[in-house]
Design a protein around this motif. Structure first.
Motif, PDB file in Angstrom:
ATOM      1  N   LEU A 147      55.510 -42.875  -9.449  1.00  0.00           N
ATOM      2  CA  LEU A 147      54.677 -42.049  -8.642  1.00  0.00           C
ATOM      3  C   LEU A 147      53.688 -42.938  -7.473  1.00  0.00           C
ATOM      4  N   ALA A 148      53.264 -43.892  -7.931  1.00  0.00           N
ATOM      5  CA  ALA A 148      52.555 -44.822  -6.871  1.00  0.00           C
ATOM      6  C   ALA A 148      53.473 -45.494  -5.970  1.00  0.00           C
ATOM      7  N   ALA A 149      54.704 -45.915  -6.205  1.00  0.00           N
ATOM      8  CA  ALA A 149      55.432 -46.401  -5.245  1.00  0.00           C
ATOM      9  C   ALA A 149      55.949 -45.359  -4.188  1.00  0.00           C
ATOM     10  N   HIS A 150      56.489 -44.065  -4.922  1.00  0.00           N
ATOM     11  CA  HIS A 150      57.052 -43.016  -3.852  1.00  0.00           C
ATOM     12  C   HIS A 150      55.912 -42.573  -3.065  1.00  0.00           C
ATOM     13  N   TYR A 151      54.740 -42.320  -3.540  1.00  0.00           N
ATOM     14  CA  TYR A 151      53.643 -41.852  -2.846  1.00  0.00           C
ATOM     15  C   TYR A 151      52.713 -42.603  -2.091  1.00  0.00           C
ATOM     16  N   ASP A 152      52.764 -44.214  -2.318  1.00  0.00           N
ATOM     17  CA  ASP A 152      52.185 -45.143  -1.565  1.00  0.00           C
ATOM     18  C   ASP A 152      50.594 -44.958  -2.136  1.00  0.00           C
ATOM     19  N   ILE A 153      50.287 -44.791  -3.360  1.00  0.00           N
ATOM     20  CA  ILE A 153      48.987 -44.682  -4.144  1.00  0.00           C
ATOM     21  C   ILE A 153      48.831 -46.111  -5.005  1.00  0.00           C
ATOM     22  N   ASP A 154      47.489 -46.601  -4.592  1.00  0.00           N
ATOM     23  CA  ASP A 154      47.065 -47.717  -5.289  1.00  0.00           C
ATOM     24  C   ASP A 154      46.739 -47.121  -6.590  1.00  0.00           C
TER      25      ASP A 154
END
Length: 170
Positions: A147-154
């Motif tokens: 999820l973090a990689a796909h949505y570019d979320i730290d």
């Protein structure tokens, strides 16, 4: 720059999301607030996970009842997130996998707890609980990374400790 504003002559995705219609021949644009974006919903979900100590606390600090309660609440968080996402959203599969891992934890911890309790008793009675908790953390860590990689979320805080680590570059 204001949310949804034009960047360098291009319409951003946030701006495009807000357009509900274009009238011709005069050329008017109709706007609406469609609510939080998919990314914002996923970010909110990940923020909730950051507050679930059962996902990252050192094993020796875990109390079985507290962990079970926290994971029941996490299942509710997953269901709430799924209700807020479109069926075809990328995040749906990951959130469902997290919710399923929580259900599996409860089943596995109970089954293994009883087997250890009936056969060995004493100090080994909680071994199944810790095995199930480790498996749960590994599964959820993988889904958080996706999820973090796909949505570019730290992802901040101790939650990163359960995410898969990339090998060091030589």
């Amino acid at each position: 720059m204001a949310k949804g504003a034009r960047k360098a002559g291009r319409v951003t995705a946030e701006t495009a999301r807000r357009i509900t219609g274009i009238s011709l021949p005069i050329g008017g644009i109709q706007w609406a607030d469609p609510g939080p974006s998919e990314r914002a919903r996923v970010r909110d979900f990940l923020l909730a996970l950051e507050d679930r100590r059962a996902l990252y606390n050192p094993m020796q600090l875990e109390v079985r009842g507290d962990v079970e309660w926290s994971l029941r609440e996490l299942r509710k968080d997953c269901t709430t997130a799924l209700r807020s996402l479109d069926e075809g959203a990328f995040a749906v599969a990951a959130v469902r996998a997290i919710r399923e891992a929580c259900r599996r934890f409860h089943d596995d911890a109970q089954l293994q707890f009883r087997l250890f309790y009936h056969h060995d008793g004493g100090l080994e009675a909680d071994a199944g609980f810790f095995v199930a908790l480790g498996a749960l953390r590994a599964t959820i860590g993988q889904q958080i990374a996706v999820l973090a990689a796909h949505y570019d979320i730290d992802v901040e805080s101790d939650l990163t400790s359960i995410m898969p680590q990339l090998p060091e570059a030589e």
